[in-house]
Design a protein around this motif. Structure first.
Motif, short mmCIF file in Angstrom:
data_model
loop_
_atom_site.label_atom_id
_atom_site.label_comp_id
_atom_site.label_asym_id
_atom_site.label_seq_id
_atom_site.Cartn_x
_atom_site.Cartn_y
_atom_site.Cartn_z
N UNK A 33 1.05 -0.71 0.18
CA UNK A 33 0.27 -0.42 0.30
C UNK A 33 0.85 1.33 -0.07
N UNK A 34 1.94 1.26 1.23
CA UNK A 34 2.41 2.74 0.73
C UNK A 34 3.37 2.44 -0.50
N UNK A 86 -8.07 -8.13 5.76
CA UNK A 86 -8.51 -6.98 4.51
C UNK A 86 -7.19 -6.14 5.13
N UNK A 87 -6.37 -5.54 4.67
CA UNK A 87 -6.20 -3.67 5.07
C UNK A 87 -6.71 -2.54 4.14
N UNK A 123 -6.86 1.99 0.48
CA UNK A 123 -6.07 0.66 -0.63
C UNK A 123 -7.77 1.11 -1.75
N UNK A 124 -7.37 0.65 -3.03
CA UNK A 124 -8.40 1.23 -4.32
C UNK A 124 -9.63 0.59 -4.03
N UNK A 125 -9.24 -1.17 -3.47
CA UNK A 125 -10.65 -1.72 -3.58
C UNK A 125 -11.76 -1.55 -2.10
N UNK A 126 -10.78 -0.23 -1.43
CA UNK A 126 -12.13 0.43 -0.19
C UNK A 126 -12.24 1.89 -0.76
N UNK A 127 -12.08 2.21 -1.81
CA UNK A 127 -12.34 3.77 -1.98
C UNK A 127 -13.35 3.84 -2.14
#
Length: 152
Positions: free
Chosen positions: A16-17, A56-57, A79-83
């Motif tokens: 993620x970083x 899940x991060x 994270x893109x999946x959680x935007x």
């Protein structure tokens, strides 16, 4: 959502970083990218948190101590999946509470001016941040917006 004071070792966190740095570099010239790398985030005066849903991060964020009263928000990323699910607001709320609990009176941040940063700027304004002059060694830059908020 579970918040963890993180040691920056987990592969998901490192990925993620790296995504955060890659994205920052894709929207701003090198001299205008102020995102910290992993080693810098492990440095003194920086506290780093991650947000999780089970394994899940969801995202991350850090606080960098500038002085006894002033802290800087760093490396906030969803994270893109959680935007678009409220993750960034939850992380920011957590970091504001941490800063207040640790006696800081002000939080400041630097973010980008390109359109890719519009949602971040809107979120910061929505929770009370206002534009300010550069702080802590930053300089005026057409790719940067500086914002601050009183905490106490």
């Amino acid at each position: 959502m579970r918040f963890v004071r993180d040691d920056l070792q987990h592969p998901q966190v490192l990925a993620l970083l790296e995504e955060h740095l890659r994205s920052s570099r894709s929207h701003s010239p090198p001299e205008s990218v102020h995102a910290l790398d992993v080693e810098s985030l492990r440095g003194p005066g920086i506290a780093f948190w991650t947000a999780w849903d089970g394994e899940d991060l969801l995202g991350c964020g850090a606080l960098k101590r500038l002085d006894a009263q002033h802290v800087e928000l760093k490396s906030m990323r969803t994270a893109y999946a959680h935007q678009r699910k409220g993750v960034a607001r939850a992380i920011l709320t957590h970091l504001l509470a941490e800063a207040q609990a640790n006696g800081f009176a002000r939080m400041s941040l630097e973010t980008g001016t390109p359109d890719a940063f519009a949602a971040a700027r809107a979120l910061y304004r929505d929770v009370g941040f206002e534009e300010c002059d550069p702080f802590e060694g930053y300089v005026l830059d057409p790719y940067s917006v500086f914002m601050t908020r009183q905490l106490q």
